[in-house]
Every structure is written in C-alpha cells, then in structure tokens.
Design a protein around this motif. Structure first.
Motif, PDB file in Angstrom:
ATOM      1  N   MET A  99       0.926  -1.135   0.067  1.00 13.33           N
ATOM      2  CA  MET A  99       0.137  -0.042   0.029  1.00 13.33           C
ATOM      3  C   MET A  99       0.924   1.245  -0.031  1.00 13.33           C
ATOM      4  N   ASP A 100       0.203   2.511  -0.432  1.00 11.88           N
ATOM      5  CA  ASP A 100       1.073   3.530  -0.724  1.00 11.88           C
ATOM      6  C   ASP A 100       1.292   4.103   1.005  1.00 11.88           C
ATOM      7  N   GLU A 101       2.398   4.929   0.908  1.00 11.88           N
ATOM      8  CA  GLU A 101       2.833   5.750   2.026  1.00 11.88           C
ATOM      9  C   GLU A 101       1.680   6.595   2.680  1.00 11.88           C
ATOM     10  N   LYS A 102       1.697   6.629   3.957  1.00 11.14           N
ATOM     11  CA  LYS A 102       0.742   7.745   4.448  1.00 11.14           C
ATOM     12  C   LYS A 102       1.259   9.101   4.101  1.00 11.14           C
ATOM     13  N   ASN A 103       0.144   9.857   4.299  1.00 12.12           N
ATOM     14  CA  ASN A 103       0.084  11.208   3.961  1.00 12.12           C
ATOM     15  C   ASN A 103       0.708  12.142   5.297  1.00 12.12           C
ATOM     16  N   ASN A 104       2.080  12.466   5.134  1.00 18.64           N
ATOM     17  CA  ASN A 104       2.579  13.036   6.260  1.00 18.64           C
ATOM     18  C   ASN A 104       3.475  14.085   5.471  1.00 18.64           C
ATOM     19  N   LEU A 105       2.838  14.947   4.629  1.00 16.13           N
ATOM     20  CA  LEU A 105       3.449  15.620   3.493  1.00 16.13           C
ATOM     21  C   LEU A 105       3.615  16.918   4.326  1.00 16.13           C
ATOM     22  N   SER A 106       4.677  17.549   4.265  1.00 20.07           N
ATOM     23  CA  SER A 106       4.953  19.052   4.806  1.00 20.07           C
ATOM     24  C   SER A 106       4.199  19.807   3.708  1.00 20.07           C
ATOM     25  N   PHE A 107       3.822  21.147   4.243  1.00 23.19           N
ATOM     26  CA  PHE A 107       3.298  22.255   3.317  1.00 23.19           C
ATOM     27  C   PHE A 107       4.104  22.243   1.983  1.00 23.19           C
ATOM     28  N   LYS A 108       5.342  22.250   2.296  1.00 15.86           N
ATOM     29  CA  LYS A 108       6.216  22.696   0.977  1.00 15.86           C
ATOM     30  C   LYS A 108       6.031  21.314  -0.111  1.00 15.86           C
ATOM     31  N   GLU A 109       5.879  19.989   0.599  1.00 16.52           N
ATOM     32  CA  GLU A 109       5.811  18.884  -0.390  1.00 16.52           C
ATOM     33  C   GLU A 109       4.556  18.749  -0.931  1.00 16.52           C
ATOM     34  N   SER A 110       3.434  19.384  -0.122  1.00 22.87           N
ATOM     35  CA  SER A 110       1.982  19.138  -0.730  1.00 22.87           C
ATOM     36  C   SER A 110       1.892  20.161  -1.982  1.00 22.87           C
ATOM     37  N   ARG A 111       2.484  20.846  -2.526  1.00 22.86           N
ATOM     38  CA  ARG A 111       2.574  21.657  -3.750  1.00 22.86           C
ATOM     39  C   ARG A 111       1.219  22.336  -3.662  1.00 22.86           C
ATOM     40  N   ILE A 112       0.626  22.761  -2.730  1.00 21.92           N
ATOM     41  CA  ILE A 112      -0.518  23.590  -2.618  1.00 21.92           C
ATOM     42  C   ILE A 112      -0.234  25.090  -2.983  1.00 21.92           C
ATOM     43  N   LEU A 113       0.800  25.409  -2.823  1.00 22.84           N
ATOM     44  CA  LEU A 113       1.365  27.085  -3.199  1.00 22.84           C
ATOM     45  C   LEU A 113       1.253  26.905  -4.838  1.00 22.84           C
ATOM     46  N   HIS A 114       1.897  26.058  -5.329  1.00 21.04           N
ATOM     47  CA  HIS A 114       2.118  25.998  -6.812  1.00 21.04           C
ATOM     48  C   HIS A 114       0.826  25.756  -7.527  1.00 21.04           C
TER      49      HIS A 114
END
Length: 192
Positions: free
Chosen positions: A1-16
């Motif tokens: 199964m895929d990795e858990k979602n523990n993304l930081s704000f930078k890794e989340s690409r929300i700003l982009h």
C-alpha cells in the motif's frame, strides 16, 4: 500500500497549484473581454477547489489519494475555465447557442462522473476497450484538427473569438473526460 500522507506544506505543492489556479482564473475571466461577475464566479469556484485541496492535505490518509484529489481540482478548474470564452462570446452576442453549450458542458460533467469506472478502465487498460480507443482517436483528431481550424479560420477572416473559443471548448471536453480517472480510490485499484 502507498505511504501515509505526512506531507509538509512545501511537499504538498499547495502553493504551486493555488498560484496556477489563480493565474488561469484571472486570465480566463478576461477572455474575450473582462467581465467582473464572471471573475467573481470563477474566483468562488477556484476558492472552493483550493479549500478542497487544503482539507485533503490535512485529512486524506494516503499520499497518492491526496495528489489525485489535487490533480482533479486542477484539471477541473482548467476544464471549467476553457469552456467559458465560447459560451461568453455567444452570450454577449445575444445568441442562444451559449445556453446549449453550457448545457452540453454540464451534461458532460454529470455523464462522465457517472461513468467514472468505465473511464478509469479506459485509461488503465489503454487500447483494450472501445472507450480507450475512442478517446485516443478523439484526442488525436483534436490535436491535429484544432490548429488547422485556427489557421484556416484566420486565413478566411473567420471570427477569431469563435475559432479560438471552439478549440478551447474542445480541450475543456477532453479534460472533462479525464476527470473521473482521478476519483478512483487507490484501495479500490489495488484490490482488483
């Protein structure tokens, strides 16, 4: 199964993604000319999409699911905005075709959402079923005919708003067809 979602704000690409959605919202609110009520409507839709992305980043447990939701929101915004120049042109001209085009877009969104399983199968098993073959043929035709339509339209002094708007409307329809593929949950994909 895929990795858990523990993304930081930078890794989340929300700003982009947020900046991308804001830029296309602003640009397409000005085609073929600026119209403030359309900008307000587009801003509301774009804000809702960004909120969905942020909430998904915080609540969705799998990274792949979060990124598929983010992709869905970005592609939906493009599809929603690409359809507008042609609809707006006919609406401003007082031609009732705008209502027909809007109805086709809305019905297409509903139908593709209802047929999401078939569409997902078409993308996951390329050229193995009729939907996949038909989609790839339509994409090929649009990629080859679209630019020719614009060139011929410009050479014959055809209305540029209609020729460019038609190509964008076709691109909107193609993006709309791909949308349901992003709705498939990774657990459902892996269980097959």
């Amino acid at each position: 199964m895929d990795e858990k979602n523990n993304l930081s704000f930078k890794e989340s690409r929300i700003l982009h993604v947020t900046v991308s959605i804001m830029i296309v919202t602003f640009l397409f609110s000005a085609l073929p000319e600026w119209y403030t009520p359309q900008f307000i409507m587009n801003s509301v839709v774009s804000s809702i999409l960004v909120i969905i992305i942020v909430v998904s980043w915080r609540l969705v447990e799998l990274k792949v699911r979060y990124f598929s939701i983010q992709s869905y929101c970005l592609v939906f915004s493009l599809s929603f905005l690409f359809a507008q120049p042609l609809i707006k042109y006919f609406w401003q001209e007082g031609n009732s075709i705008w209502f027909f085009l809007l109805g086709i877009w809305g019905a297409g969104f509903i139908i593709t959402t209802l047929l999401k399983e078939n569409i997902f199968q078409a993308f996951s098993k390329t050229f193995e079923n009729r939907v996949s073959v038909a989609f790839h043929i339509v994409v090929f035709i649009c990629i080859t005919v679209g630019p020719m339509f614009i060139i011929i339209g410009n050479a014959n002094d055809f209305n540029k708003n209609i020729s460019y708007g038609s190509v964008l409307y076709l691109m909107s329809a193609l993006l709309q067809i791909t949308l349901p593929a992003f709705l498939k949950h990774p657990k459902a994909i892996l269980s097959k």
